[in-house]
Structures are given as structure tokens and as C-alpha cells.
Design a protein around this motif. Sequence first.
Motif, PDB file in Angstrom:
ATOM      1  N   GLY A   9      16.999  -9.684  44.793  1.00 30.70           N
ATOM      2  CA  GLY A   9      16.296 -10.740  44.652  1.00 30.70           C
ATOM      3  C   GLY A   9      17.040 -12.001  44.618  1.00 30.70           C
ATOM      4  N   ASP A  10      16.018 -13.146  44.473  1.00 30.23           N
ATOM      5  CA  ASP A  10      16.388 -14.509  44.518  1.00 30.23           C
ATOM      6  C   ASP A  10      16.725 -14.825  42.862  1.00 30.23           C
ATOM      7  OD1 ASP A  10      16.277 -14.750  47.238  1.00 30.23           O
ATOM      8  OD2 ASP A  10      14.094 -15.344  47.014  1.00 30.23           O
ATOM      9  N   VAL A  11      17.702 -15.972  42.847  1.00 29.56           N
ATOM     10  CA  VAL A  11      17.973 -16.646  41.506  1.00 29.56           C
ATOM     11  C   VAL A  11      16.453 -17.263  41.302  1.00 29.56           C
ATOM     12  CG1 VAL A  11      19.184 -18.233  40.208  1.00 29.56           C
ATOM     13  CG2 VAL A  11      20.313 -16.662  41.972  1.00 29.56           C
ATOM     14  N   PHE A  12      15.935 -17.190  40.022  1.00 27.38           N
ATOM     15  CA  PHE A  12      14.746 -18.077  39.655  1.00 27.38           C
ATOM     16  C   PHE A  12      14.913 -18.656  38.208  1.00 27.38           C
ATOM     17  CE2 PHE A  12      14.746 -13.552  38.383  1.00 27.38           C
ATOM     18  CZ  PHE A  12      14.005 -13.660  37.037  1.00 27.38           C
ATOM     19  N   ASN A  13      14.066 -19.399  37.996  1.00 25.16           N
ATOM     20  CA  ASN A  13      14.158 -19.995  36.549  1.00 25.16           C
ATOM     21  C   ASN A  13      15.400 -20.734  36.107  1.00 25.16           C
ATOM     22  OD1 ASN A  13      11.880 -18.037  36.038  1.00 25.16           O
ATOM     23  ND2 ASN A  13      11.827 -18.977  33.977  1.00 25.16           N
ATOM     24  N   LYS A  14      15.845 -21.752  37.185  1.00 27.38           N
ATOM     25  CA  LYS A  14      16.534 -22.698  36.727  1.00 27.38           C
ATOM     26  C   LYS A  14      17.002 -23.063  35.149  1.00 27.38           C
ATOM     27  CE  LYS A  14      18.915 -27.203  37.736  1.00 27.38           C
ATOM     28  NZ  LYS A  14      18.700 -28.606  38.340  1.00 27.38           N
ATOM     29  N   SER A  15      18.156 -22.851  34.494  1.00 26.13           N
ATOM     30  CA  SER A  15      18.298 -23.085  33.198  1.00 26.13           C
ATOM     31  C   SER A  15      19.433 -23.874  32.891  1.00 26.13           C
ATOM     32  CB  SER A  15      18.601 -21.703  32.438  1.00 26.13           C
ATOM     33  OG  SER A  15      19.626 -21.104  32.878  1.00 26.13           O
ATOM     34  N   GLU A  16      19.415 -24.720  32.024  1.00 20.60           N
ATOM     35  CA  GLU A  16      20.325 -25.701  31.304  1.00 20.60           C
ATOM     36  C   GLU A  16      21.028 -25.205  30.214  1.00 20.60           C
ATOM     37  OE1 GLU A  16      19.404 -29.751  31.633  1.00 20.60           O
ATOM     38  OE2 GLU A  16      19.038 -29.493  33.938  1.00 20.60           O
ATOM     39  N   ALA A  17      22.201 -25.020  29.955  1.00 19.77           N
ATOM     40  CA  ALA A  17      22.677 -24.459  28.436  1.00 19.77           C
ATOM     41  C   ALA A  17      23.250 -25.616  27.643  1.00 19.77           C
ATOM     42  CB  ALA A  17      23.844 -23.584  28.708  1.00 19.77           C
ATOM     43  N   GLY A  18      23.040 -25.679  26.480  1.00 19.50           N
ATOM     44  CA  GLY A  18      23.546 -26.775  25.612  1.00 19.50           C
ATOM     45  C   GLY A  18      24.246 -26.064  24.289  1.00 19.50           C
ATOM     46  N   TYR A  19      25.149 -26.821  23.710  1.00 13.49           N
ATOM     47  CA  TYR A  19      25.306 -26.420  22.227  1.00 13.49           C
ATOM     48  C   TYR A  19      24.396 -26.648  21.296  1.00 13.49           C
ATOM     49  CZ  TYR A  19      30.057 -26.138  24.629  1.00 13.49           C
ATOM     50  OH  TYR A  19      30.979 -25.625  25.473  1.00 13.49           O
ATOM     51  N   MET A  20      23.861 -25.552  20.661  1.00 15.81           N
ATOM     52  CA  MET A  20      22.505 -25.856  19.620  1.00 15.81           C
ATOM     53  C   MET A  20      22.946 -25.945  18.256  1.00 15.81           C
ATOM     54  SD  MET A  20      19.095 -23.345  19.834  1.00 15.81           S
ATOM     55  CE  MET A  20      19.415 -22.364  18.252  1.00 15.81           C
ATOM     56  N   THR A  21      22.169 -26.862  17.568  1.00 17.06           N
ATOM     57  CA  THR A  21      22.445 -27.120  16.068  1.00 17.06           C
ATOM     58  C   THR A  21      21.179 -27.477  15.407  1.00 17.06           C
ATOM     59  OG1 THR A  21      22.431 -29.585  16.482  1.00 17.06           O
ATOM     60  CG2 THR A  21      24.546 -28.741  16.970  1.00 17.06           C
ATOM     61  N   ARG A  22      21.220 -27.834  14.396  1.00 15.74           N
ATOM     62  CA  ARG A  22      19.888 -28.123  13.619  1.00 15.74           C
ATOM     63  C   ARG A  22      19.647 -29.449  13.833  1.00 15.74           C
ATOM     64  NH1 ARG A  22      23.056 -25.044  10.238  1.00 15.74           N
ATOM     65  NH2 ARG A  22      23.992 -26.868   9.118  1.00 15.74           N
ATOM     66  N   GLN A  23      18.329 -29.970  13.503  1.00 15.36           N
ATOM     67  CA  GLN A  23      17.905 -31.030  13.987  1.00 15.36           C
ATOM     68  C   GLN A  23      18.556 -32.178  13.285  1.00 15.36           C
ATOM     69  OE1 GLN A  23      15.945 -32.215  16.455  1.00 15.36           O
ATOM     70  NE2 GLN A  23      14.396 -30.727  16.879  1.00 15.36           N
ATOM     71  N   ASP A  24      19.257 -31.871  11.933  1.00 13.81           N
ATOM     72  CA  ASP A  24      19.810 -32.800  11.146  1.00 13.81           C
ATOM     73  C   ASP A  24      21.295 -32.918  11.452  1.00 13.81           C
ATOM     74  OD1 ASP A  24      20.554 -30.673   9.985  1.00 13.81           O
ATOM     75  OD2 ASP A  24      20.133 -30.825   8.030  1.00 13.81           O
ATOM     76  N   SER A  25      21.816 -32.428  12.434  1.00 13.33           N
ATOM     77  CA  SER A  25      23.129 -32.370  12.706  1.00 13.33           C
ATOM     78  C   SER A  25      23.574 -33.798  13.231  1.00 13.33           C
ATOM     79  CB  SER A  25      23.701 -31.451  13.841  1.00 13.33           C
ATOM     80  OG  SER A  25      24.565 -31.882  14.309  1.00 13.33           O
ATOM     81  N   PHE A  60      24.250 -11.548  18.861  1.00 13.99           N
ATOM     82  CA  PHE A  60      23.667 -12.478  19.382  1.00 13.99           C
ATOM     83  C   PHE A  60      22.140 -12.764  18.321  1.00 13.99           C
ATOM     84  CE2 PHE A  60      20.210 -14.489  21.910  1.00 13.99           C
ATOM     85  CZ  PHE A  60      20.853 -15.290  22.706  1.00 13.99           C
ATOM     86  N   LYS A  61      21.550 -11.653  17.944  1.00 12.01           N
ATOM     87  CA  LYS A  61      20.474 -11.906  17.171  1.00 12.01           C
ATOM     88  C   LYS A  61      20.439 -12.386  15.633  1.00 12.01           C
ATOM     89  CE  LYS A  61      20.630  -7.249  15.283  1.00 12.01           C
ATOM     90  NZ  LYS A  61      20.108  -5.847  15.051  1.00 12.01           N
ATOM     91  N   GLY A  62      21.799 -12.449  15.509  1.00  6.44           N
ATOM     92  CA  GLY A  62      22.085 -13.195  14.106  1.00  6.44           C
ATOM     93  C   GLY A  62      22.542 -14.780  14.293  1.00  6.44           C
ATOM     94  N   LEU A  63      22.825 -15.143  15.488  1.00  6.84           N
ATOM     95  CA  LEU A  63      23.129 -16.422  15.629  1.00  6.84           C
ATOM     96  C   LEU A  63      22.203 -17.618  15.075  1.00  6.84           C
ATOM     97  CD1 LEU A  63      24.480 -16.259  19.213  1.00  6.84           C
ATOM     98  CD2 LEU A  63      25.779 -16.658  17.047  1.00  6.84           C
ATOM     99  N   VAL A  64      20.884 -17.508  15.535  1.00  4.15           N
ATOM    100  CA  VAL A  64      19.728 -18.464  15.131  1.00  4.15           C
ATOM    101  C   VAL A  64      19.517 -18.260  13.482  1.00  4.15           C
ATOM    102  CG1 VAL A  64      17.336 -19.180  15.297  1.00  4.15           C
ATOM    103  CG2 VAL A  64      18.737 -18.668  17.257  1.00  4.15           C
ATOM    104  N   PRO A  65      19.259 -16.999  13.064  1.00  2.75           N
ATOM    105  CA  PRO A  65      19.235 -16.905  11.554  1.00  2.75           C
ATOM    106  C   PRO A  65      20.368 -17.622  10.904  1.00  2.75           C
ATOM    107  CG  PRO A  65      18.584 -14.916  12.591  1.00  2.75           C
ATOM    108  CD  PRO A  65      19.079 -15.949  13.729  1.00  2.75           C
ATOM    109  N   ALA A  66      21.669 -17.393  11.384  1.00  6.76           N
ATOM    110  CA  ALA A  66      22.951 -18.212  10.768  1.00  6.76           C
ATOM    111  C   ALA A  66      22.771 -19.708  10.607  1.00  6.76           C
ATOM    112  CB  ALA A  66      24.072 -17.582  11.315  1.00  6.76           C
ATOM    113  N   LEU A  67      22.222 -19.986  11.857  1.00  5.94           N
ATOM    114  CA  LEU A  67      22.175 -21.447  11.926  1.00  5.94           C
ATOM    115  C   LEU A  67      20.917 -22.180  10.935  1.00  5.94           C
ATOM    116  CD1 LEU A  67      23.065 -24.076  13.616  1.00  5.94           C
ATOM    117  CD2 LEU A  67      21.121 -23.546  15.042  1.00  5.94           C
ATOM    118  N   ASP A  68      19.865 -21.282  10.918  1.00  9.71           N
ATOM    119  CA  ASP A  68      18.767 -21.738   9.941  1.00  9.71           C
ATOM    120  C   ASP A  68      19.192 -21.761   8.657  1.00  9.71           C
ATOM    121  OD1 ASP A  68      17.008 -21.825  12.034  1.00  9.71           O
ATOM    122  OD2 ASP A  68      16.448 -19.957  11.795  1.00  9.71           O
ATOM    123  N   ALA A  69      20.017 -20.536   8.148  1.00 10.33           N
ATOM    124  CA  ALA A  69      20.917 -20.393   6.821  1.00 10.33           C
ATOM    125  C   ALA A  69      21.782 -21.344   6.558  1.00 10.33           C
ATOM    126  CB  ALA A  69      21.026 -19.031   6.584  1.00 10.33           C
TER     127      ALA A  69
END
Length: 252
Positions: free
Chosen positions: A203-219, A79-88
Motif C-alpha cells: 500500500g501507499d504511505v499515509f499519515n505524514k508525521s514529523e518527529a521531534g525531541y520530546m521534553t516536559r513543558q518546563d524544559s 519504548f513503553k517506559g520512555l514517557v513514564p520516565a519523562l513524567d517522573a
Amino acid sequence: MKKSLTAVLAIGASFGVLAACGTETDSGSEETVITVGTEATYPPFTYKDKGEITGYDIDVLNEAAERAGYTVEYEPMDFKGLVPALDAERIDMIANQMSITPEREEKYAFSDTYAVSGAQVIVASDNEDIKGIDDLDGKVVGSTQGSVYAQMAEEAGAEVKFYKGANQVLQDLQVGRLDAALNDRLFILTELEKTGYDVKAVGDVFNKSEAGYMTRQDSDVLDQLNEALAEMKEDGTMAEIGDKYFGEDISQ
């Protein structure tokens, strides 16, 4: 649901793939190949079954990509390598329940939402002291590096200890090396019991989140992909995939 798209699992350490490159087919037409990074160790979203990468995120992307005329090649990595791989520019996209946050949107682009969830606290089964997010102040919380749950834990006053994957977090939580963990409520709903670890959600569910497929801005692949995602929501395909993994439509 269409099944003809071939999701190619790229093997080896080399990432020598051009970003969203065009390749010529046998008929002479050009197809767009999207190289997608994914953890492949995070069921039911993205994982391996008999050597093939599958899961909710993968099924949705495969169907949307087929409709948009794209071919997908997957690159499994930590997981920790995903964003660096996208950046590179070693990959073109991340498919790994990436939460759409203002901080990420400053640098990256996201597809339209394909999953809606929230966070929940996990503790050892015999822990009666921690009953929710408000009890994490001063506690040690396990998380994967780069996860939004690490930020949530820090904001709650916890010390965060980082791990390679969710299984390592749960293992240390079970034996008392951690006080708590945070994870997606859908992961907890479908997978926590299957792990066999002596832990529980509190405990309760908190911090509602929405997931999307992430790309570079120039995609340039998101417009057509979003059209396909919208079509899948409209014709019930998205709900069908959600029901397969969660017993409900989790896309909205």
C-alpha cells in the motif's frame, strides 16, 4: 561534522539524575547535562553498535547538543517506559522518533522537526488479502505499546496486540500470529530487508508525521537546541546525516 561530543551510556537500573542539571567542569564553568531516554532497538533511528548507542536520531542530537553546549547522557529502556520516565523526571528528553501530535503537545514540548516520514502497512510475504490501511478492519495488528501506529490501527478498525519491540512484531507476523503491522516508511525502506523476516510492505504511505525531541513543558533546553538544529539544516549537516542512514535528507 563535529565528532567531539561524548555520548555517555548510563548503565544500571538507577535513574538518579537531576533533570537538565548543571555540573561544574574542570575549568570551573558550568555545563548542562541532558539525560535522554531512547529505545536503542529501533534501527536506523536509535540502536546499539558494538555496545554504543547510535543511529540517525542520536547523531542529530549529539551534533545539535554539542553546538548548543550541552552534554548528553543516554538511558536505554523499553519504548513503553520512555514517557513514564519523562513524567517522573528520571530523564529530561526522549530521542526515539517521537511523532509530534496535538495530543502529545497538550502535555509535552517538542524540538523543531528533524525527521519527516509516514506510515505503511507490513504483512507476511504470502498475504494477498491486505493491500493497505483500508483492509485492516477486523484484523489483528502488532505494535509496540505507546506507539502512534497502535492508534492508527485502532482507528482503521483493527485489534491491536502489543509487543516489546519491532523484531517481536515481525516474528509473530511471519508465523501468522498477526495479520499485519504498521511502521515508519523510513524503517521499512532501510531495515525491513535486513531483518530477514518473510514479510513485505504493501500500500501507499499515509499519515505524514514529523518527529521531534520530546521534553516536559518546563524544559529550558529547547531554545538553544532549536537554534542548533536550524543551523544544521542551513549548513547541510542535517542532510549529511540523513544521507548516511537513508541516502536522502529526511529532515523536511
